[in-house]
Every structure is written in structure tokens, then in C-alpha cells.
Design a protein around this motif. Structure first.
Motif, mmCIF file in Angstrom:
data_model
loop_
_atom_site.group_PDB
_atom_site.id
_atom_site.type_symbol
_atom_site.label_atom_id
_atom_site.label_comp_id
_atom_site.label_asym_id
_atom_site.label_seq_id
_atom_site.Cartn_x
_atom_site.Cartn_y
_atom_site.Cartn_z
ATOM 1 N N SER A 73 0.839 -1.203 0.000
ATOM 2 C CA SER A 73 0.000 0.000 0.000
ATOM 3 C C SER A 73 0.871 1.250 0.000
ATOM 4 N N LEU A 74 1.980 1.219 0.754
ATOM 5 C CA LEU A 74 2.895 2.347 0.775
ATOM 6 C C LEU A 74 3.533 2.563 -0.589
ATOM 7 N N ALA A 75 3.882 1.465 -1.272
ATOM 8 C CA ALA A 75 4.481 1.577 -2.606
ATOM 9 C C ALA A 75 3.490 2.173 -3.597
ATOM 10 N N LEU A 76 2.228 1.813 -3.480
ATOM 11 C CA LEU A 76 1.213 2.373 -4.383
ATOM 12 C C LEU A 76 0.990 3.853 -4.081
ATOM 13 N N ALA A 77 1.013 4.204 -2.817
ATOM 14 C CA ALA A 77 0.819 5.610 -2.447
ATOM 15 C C ALA A 77 1.948 6.468 -2.995
ATOM 16 N N GLU A 78 3.154 5.924 -3.032
ATOM 17 C CA GLU A 78 4.286 6.686 -3.552
ATOM 18 C C GLU A 78 4.163 6.941 -5.060
ATOM 19 N N THR A 79 3.409 6.107 -5.760
ATOM 20 C CA THR A 79 3.210 6.308 -7.200
ATOM 21 C C THR A 79 1.954 7.114 -7.495
ATOM 22 N N GLY A 80 1.209 7.539 -6.427
ATOM 23 C CA GLY A 80 0.064 8.416 -6.636
ATOM 24 C C GLY A 80 -1.287 7.788 -6.391
ATOM 25 N N TRP A 81 -1.337 6.503 -6.047
ATOM 26 C CA TRP A 81 -2.615 5.849 -5.806
ATOM 27 C C TRP A 81 -3.075 6.075 -4.365
ATOM 28 N N THR A 82 -4.390 6.116 -4.187
ATOM 29 C CA THR A 82 -4.979 6.218 -2.852
ATOM 30 C C THR A 82 -5.576 4.869 -2.482
ATOM 31 N N VAL A 83 -5.010 4.230 -1.455
ATOM 32 C CA VAL A 83 -5.469 2.913 -1.027
ATOM 33 C C VAL A 83 -6.476 3.098 0.096
ATOM 34 N N ALA A 84 -7.679 2.590 -0.124
ATOM 35 C CA ALA A 84 -8.759 2.777 0.854
ATOM 36 C C ALA A 84 -8.682 1.773 1.991
ATOM 37 N N GLY A 85 -8.138 0.572 1.745
ATOM 38 C CA GLY A 85 -8.083 -0.421 2.813
ATOM 39 C C GLY A 85 -7.057 -1.493 2.501
ATOM 40 N N GLN A 86 -6.666 -2.215 3.560
ATOM 41 C CA GLN A 86 -5.701 -3.302 3.425
ATOM 42 C C GLN A 86 -6.015 -4.364 4.457
ATOM 43 N N GLY A 87 -5.511 -5.587 4.218
ATOM 44 C CA GLY A 87 -5.790 -6.676 5.148
ATOM 45 C C GLY A 87 -5.207 -7.973 4.613
ATOM 46 N N ASN A 88 -5.711 -9.079 5.154
ATOM 47 C CA ASN A 88 -5.240 -10.406 4.760
ATOM 48 C C ASN A 88 -6.310 -11.124 3.942
ATOM 49 N N ALA A 89 -5.869 -11.868 2.944
ATOM 50 C CA ALA A 89 -6.788 -12.665 2.129
ATOM 51 C C ALA A 89 -7.203 -13.911 2.900
ATOM 52 N N ASP A 90 -8.219 -14.603 2.425
ATOM 53 C CA ASP A 90 -8.717 -15.802 3.102
ATOM 54 C C ASP A 90 -7.724 -16.958 3.027
ATOM 55 N N GLY A 91 -6.838 -16.942 2.064
ATOM 56 C CA GLY A 91 -5.856 -18.012 1.937
ATOM 57 C C GLY A 91 -4.594 -17.478 1.266
ATOM 58 N N THR A 92 -3.679 -18.382 0.961
ATOM 59 C CA THR A 92 -2.435 -17.987 0.305
ATOM 60 C C THR A 92 -2.524 -18.305 -1.185
ATOM 61 N N VAL A 93 -1.874 -17.453 -1.963
ATOM 62 C CA VAL A 93 -1.849 -17.631 -3.424
ATOM 63 C C VAL A 93 -0.413 -17.493 -3.901
ATOM 64 N N ALA A 94 -0.146 -18.044 -5.060
ATOM 65 C CA ALA A 94 1.214 -18.000 -5.598
ATOM 66 C C ALA A 94 1.435 -16.799 -6.507
ATOM 67 N N THR A 95 0.371 -16.326 -7.144
ATOM 68 C CA THR A 95 0.513 -15.256 -8.126
ATOM 69 C C THR A 95 -0.305 -14.043 -7.708
ATOM 70 N N THR A 96 0.256 -12.876 -7.877
ATOM 71 C CA THR A 96 -0.441 -11.633 -7.572
ATOM 72 C C THR A 96 -1.451 -11.332 -8.668
ATOM 73 N N VAL A 97 -2.706 -11.084 -8.270
ATOM 74 C CA VAL A 97 -3.781 -10.796 -9.222
ATOM 75 C C VAL A 97 -4.521 -9.552 -8.743
ATOM 76 N N VAL A 98 -4.823 -8.652 -9.686
ATOM 77 C CA VAL A 98 -5.604 -7.455 -9.382
ATOM 78 C C VAL A 98 -6.993 -7.651 -9.971
ATOM 79 N N TYR A 99 -8.014 -7.657 -9.107
ATOM 80 C CA TYR A 99 -9.394 -7.882 -9.529
ATOM 81 C C TYR A 99 -10.119 -6.544 -9.631
ATOM 82 N N TYR A 100 -11.034 -6.446 -10.608
ATOM 83 C CA TYR A 100 -11.880 -5.258 -10.720
ATOM 84 C C TYR A 100 -13.319 -5.716 -10.879
ATOM 85 N N ALA A 101 -14.240 -4.998 -10.198
ATOM 86 C CA ALA A 101 -15.639 -5.419 -10.133
ATOM 87 C C ALA A 101 -16.458 -4.932 -11.312
#
Length: 204
Positions: free
Chosen positions: A135-163
Motif C-alpha cells: 500500500s505504501l508503494a502504491l501511495a508513492e506512485t500516486g494511488w490512494t489505497v482505501a483499505g488493506q488486510g489479509n486474504a482468506d488463503g495464500t496464493v502463488a501469483t499476484t492478481v488485481v481484480y476489478y468489479a
């Protein structure tokens, strides 16, 4: 008349009644052979004379027997395959062109309203504090992060989902700044417009 002394050639036996020279009997049929050769020679001469006169008077024309057939083949109608090919080309030319799908470009953080489009970062690994650092890295590039936390499980690959499809550009921009290219349209996170789930491949 001069007289010569007698020699051994004058001593001819009295019982030999040979007078003059004797010749062998002539072979039969030799006259026909000569006649045949003469007739053949006359025929050759006559034939040569006829050919010469014909060539001199342009009476003979030496034309290849296949010349007419070649001309007919060259001026013939096109084959069915050629006709079909021409028809296919005409059909292809009249077909409506296909419009390529538009490529969505990553959005610029300055063009995103954080009150309308919210961004959430979830830690999908066993590394503690990874969501906060991302979240800090995204803020440094200009993004505003509304929330952060832990996922329900572990994953091997980073994925960005959009609704929503309208937020695909935002998801691509967030993925770019997180060092990944994987984005996915999903309703798994309805409380956030864009949700980044960090995998084991993420390096802050």
C-alpha cells in the motif's frame, strides 16, 4: 618368221586335246541384281527431284502437329477451380471488415477519483506486513489505497481484480505499479472497485 629353239613348253602330250583357255560358267541371277540396283537408284533420284521441286515451289509446309492443339489449349475457358477462386475473392472483397477490439490502457493515478473508485490491498502470503508495504508503494506512485488486510488463503501469483468493466484501466495501472500484469474481472470483492491480492511472487 623367226624360229626359236624348243623348250619344255613345246613338249605337249599327244593325248591332250586342249585348245585355248577354259573359263568358269557364269553365275545365274546376276543380271537381276544389277537391274534391282538400277531401279533403286532411279527411284531415289526421282523422289529427291520431287521433294526439291516441292520445296522450291512452297508446296510443302512443315508444321508441328501439336501447334493447333497448343493454341486451342491457350485460348480455352478457365477451369472450374479458377472460376471458384475468383468467386471466393469477390466474396472476400465484399465482406465487412472486422473491427479489432480496443486495447485498454493503464489508468493514470491522477485521473482516478478515490471517492468513486476505491482500491484495497490484501496479503495472500504468509509474510507479515506485506499488504502495508504494498500500500505504501502504491501511495508513492500516486494511488490512494482505501483499505488493506489479509486474504482468506495464500496464493502463488499476484492478481488485481476489478468489479466493473469501467475500472479495467485502474486495475491495469495498479497491477503495473505492483510489478504484475495479471488482472481479472470478478465479483468476489464487491466492497471495493479494485482489489489487489498479493501472491508469493510479489516483491516490495
Amino acid at each position: 618368221m623367226a624360229k626359236h629353239p624348243r623348250d619344255r613348253f613345246d613338249e605337249v602330250p599327244a593325248d591332250l586335246h586342249r585348245v585355248g583357255a577354259h573359263r568358269a560358267e557364269a553365275r545365274r541371277g546376276r543380271g537381276w541384281v544389277v537391274f534391282a540396283w538400277c531401279a533403286l537408284a532411279v527411284g531415289v533420284l526421282v523422289g529427291a527431284g520431287v521433294v526439291y521441286l516441292g520445296v522450291a515451289n512452297d508446296s510443302f509446309q512443315f508444321v508441328s502437329p501439336t501447334s493447333d492443339e497448343t493454341a486451342e489449349a491457350g485460348s480455352g475457358t478457365p477451369s472450374d477451380g479458377a472460376s471458384d477462386g475468383a468467386g471466393d475473392d469477390a466474396t472476400d472483397d465484399t465482406a465487412a471488415p472486422t473491427t479489432p477490439a480496443e486495447t485498454v490502457a493503464p489508468a493514470d493515478p491522477a485521473s482516478v477519483d478515490p471517492d468513486v473508485t476505491t482500491i484495497t490491498v490484501l496479503n495472500g502470503t504468509t509474510t507479515s506486513g506485506l499488504a502495508g508495504r504494498a500500500s505504501l508503494a502504491l501511495a508513492e506512485t500516486g494511488w490512494t489505497v482505501a483499505g488493506q488486510g489479509n486474504a482468506d488463503g495464500t496464493v502463488a501469483t499476484t492478481v488485481v481484480y476489478y468489479a466493473d468493466e469501467a475500472d479495467e484501466g485502474v486495475a491495469l495501472g495498479v497491477a503495473r505499479d505492483l510489478g504484475t500484469t495479471t488482472v481479472e474481472l470478478s465479483d468476489a470483492f464487491p466492497d471495493s472497485s479494485v482489489t489487489a491480492v498479493l501472491g508469493a511472487d510479489y516483491t516490495p
